[in-house]
Design an enzyme around this catalytic site. Sequence first.
Site, PDB file in Angstrom:
ATOM      1  N   TYR A 141       1.603   1.902  -0.423  1.00  0.00           N
ATOM      2  CA  TYR A 141       1.523   3.272   0.086  1.00  0.00           C
ATOM      3  C   TYR A 141       2.634   4.153  -0.484  1.00  0.00           C
ATOM      4  O   TYR A 141       2.484   5.356  -0.589  1.00  0.00           O
ATOM      5  CB  TYR A 141       1.655   3.286   1.617  1.00  0.00           C
ATOM      6  CG  TYR A 141       0.360   3.145   2.372  1.00  0.00           C
ATOM      7  CD1 TYR A 141      -0.516   2.104   2.111  1.00  0.00           C
ATOM      8  CD2 TYR A 141       0.024   4.043   3.374  1.00  0.00           C
ATOM      9  CE1 TYR A 141      -1.692   1.972   2.824  1.00  0.00           C
ATOM     10  CE2 TYR A 141      -1.146   3.921   4.096  1.00  0.00           C
ATOM     11  CZ  TYR A 141      -1.999   2.884   3.815  1.00  0.00           C
ATOM     12  OH  TYR A 141      -3.153   2.762   4.530  1.00  0.00           O
ATOM     13  N   LYS A 192      -1.171 -12.348   0.020  1.00  0.00           N
ATOM     14  CA  LYS A 192      -2.098 -12.737  -1.050  1.00  0.00           C
ATOM     15  C   LYS A 192      -1.281 -13.457  -2.109  1.00  0.00           C
ATOM     16  O   LYS A 192      -1.252 -13.087  -3.283  1.00  0.00           O
ATOM     17  CB  LYS A 192      -2.813 -11.477  -1.582  1.00  0.00           C
ATOM     18  CG  LYS A 192      -3.968 -11.737  -2.510  1.00  0.00           C
ATOM     19  CD  LYS A 192      -5.189 -12.357  -1.850  1.00  0.00           C
ATOM     20  CE  LYS A 192      -6.243 -12.687  -2.891  1.00  0.00           C
ATOM     21  NZ  LYS A 192      -7.367 -13.496  -2.351  1.00  0.00           N
ATOM     22  N   ASP A 224      -7.779 -12.364   2.661  1.00  0.00           N
ATOM     23  CA  ASP A 224      -9.248 -12.436   2.720  1.00  0.00           C
ATOM     24  C   ASP A 224      -9.682 -13.403   3.816  1.00  0.00           C
ATOM     25  O   ASP A 224     -10.587 -13.131   4.608  1.00  0.00           O
ATOM     26  CB  ASP A 224      -9.847 -12.802   1.352  1.00  0.00           C
ATOM     27  CG  ASP A 224      -9.186 -14.013   0.693  1.00  0.00           C
ATOM     28  OD1 ASP A 224      -8.125 -14.474   1.170  1.00  0.00           O
ATOM     29  OD2 ASP A 224      -9.740 -14.509  -0.315  1.00  0.00           O
ATOM     30  N   ASP A 252      -7.930  -2.177  11.714  1.00  0.00           N
ATOM     31  CA  ASP A 252      -9.231  -1.576  12.050  1.00  0.00           C
ATOM     32  C   ASP A 252     -10.218  -2.672  12.436  1.00  0.00           C
ATOM     33  O   ASP A 252     -11.016  -2.526  13.362  1.00  0.00           O
ATOM     34  CB  ASP A 252      -9.804  -0.805  10.858  1.00  0.00           C
ATOM     35  CG  ASP A 252      -9.430   0.669  10.876  1.00  0.00           C
ATOM     36  OD1 ASP A 252      -8.344   0.986  11.392  1.00  0.00           O
ATOM     37  OD2 ASP A 252     -10.223   1.495  10.377  1.00  0.00           O
TER      38      ASP A 252
HETATM   39  C1  IPM Z   1      -3.697   4.511  10.002  1.00  0.00           C
HETATM   40  C2  IPM Z   1      -4.427   5.521   9.136  1.00  0.00           C
HETATM   41  C3  IPM Z   1      -3.454   6.094   8.129  1.00  0.00           C
HETATM   42  C4  IPM Z   1      -2.969   4.954   7.261  1.00  0.00           C
HETATM   43  C5  IPM Z   1      -4.017   7.247   7.269  1.00  0.00           C
HETATM   44  C6  IPM Z   1      -4.568   8.373   8.117  1.00  0.00           C
HETATM   45  C7  IPM Z   1      -3.014   7.760   6.286  1.00  0.00           C
HETATM   46  O1  IPM Z   1      -5.531   4.920   8.533  1.00  0.00           O
HETATM   47  O2  IPM Z   1      -2.718   4.911  10.668  1.00  0.00           O
HETATM   48  O3  IPM Z   1      -4.109   3.358  10.027  1.00  0.00           O
HETATM   49  O4  IPM Z   1      -3.635   4.576   6.284  1.00  0.00           O
HETATM   50  O5  IPM Z   1      -1.899   4.422   7.553  1.00  0.00           O
HETATM   51 MG    MG Z   2      -5.942   2.927   9.213  1.00  0.00          MG
END
Ligand code: IPM
Ligand code: MG
Length: 359
Positions: A141, A192, A224, A252
């Site tokens: 990131y 990984k 994975d 997620d």
């Molecule tokens: C999260 C979101 C953020 C990330 C985005 C909105 C930049 O997906 O907080 O998980 O990728 O960290």
């Molecule tokens: Mg996210």
Amino acid sequence: MSKKVLVLPGDGIGPEIVAEAVKVLECLKQEYGLQVELEQGLIGGAAYEAKGRPLPEETLRLAKEADAVLLGAVGGPQYDKLERPLRPERGLLEIRSELNLFANLRPAILYPQLASASSLKPDLVAGLDIMIVRELTGGVYFGQPRGIRSRADGSREGFNTMIYSESEIERIARAAFDIARKRNRRLCSVDKANVLEVSELWREVMERVGKDYPDVELSHMYVDNAAMQLVRAPKQFDVVVTENMFGDILSDCAAMLTGSIGMLPSASLDENAKGMYEPIHGSAPDIAGKGVANPLATILSVEMMLRYSLGEPELAARVQAAVGKVLDQGLRTGDIHTPGMRQVGTAEMGDAVVAALRP
Ligand code: IPM
Ligand code: MG
């Protein structure tokens, strides 16, 4: 002494869900003597529109002065065409980085009342309680170099760098081991290492730090496989620690195990437990302004704030109990609705939590 909380509603459903979380904080002030001062600020697309930047100086200053930050969500399709530094998401990444919020805690807890809302069979998720610890200020990131450039043949290439220093790995390792110690003392580090050098170092440092925590059982898993195990047998996990992007993806995935991403809060902490608290879901532009978004992830983010930054574990427990109570009453927003339950909107859900919270 009174503590300062900066409230950053952001974009999309952000203002709607944050308003309900603020009701909860106000109720705790009135009824339980919580000493906090709330201030409002701009971030994301809302800040871009008012100030031309997704993270205005003023917001950053207020955030640095505050003891904790409560954030809604940022982003929306209307901003996707902006240059990258002006996009709402950049405001979020910048505030994480500027405040040094390297430890992102994303619990995935299944409320028993919601077992049937999960996409997995109820027996696979009943009692689920996982903590994902995501490194938040490093990795691909933020790694340099990054960009899109032209090649000799005139075509273009895009590139990013996944990079971690030993000290960055060590501090997130310690944060994760400390958390595991307060839970079931099992830590799974996800990497990984069969392909990436950065993961090889990650694994080596995890092992080294693990020697200081002989009471915590450390294991390693490739990312994975971890994605597969999360949907195959999620209850095998206690605490998971992983780098920034892997943690974004896996959290997620873990969220859906609990029925809805609308239920999951998060805390992003620095070395001194100063934190920013936000639901893990996004700004959901498709339902923004309709009053139907689930405010519980944001209300549960207040619960984490009480616990980690405001030193109020008893009030945190009250908020958690109040959420349990409204779920017992059968109240459900659309995302967690199942037959036989009463579907309610954002404000009605928030009001019900406040009512359940009152003595
Ligand atoms: C999260 C979101 C953020 C990330 C985005 C909105 C930049 O997906 O907080 O998980 O990728 O960290
Ligand atoms: Mg996210």
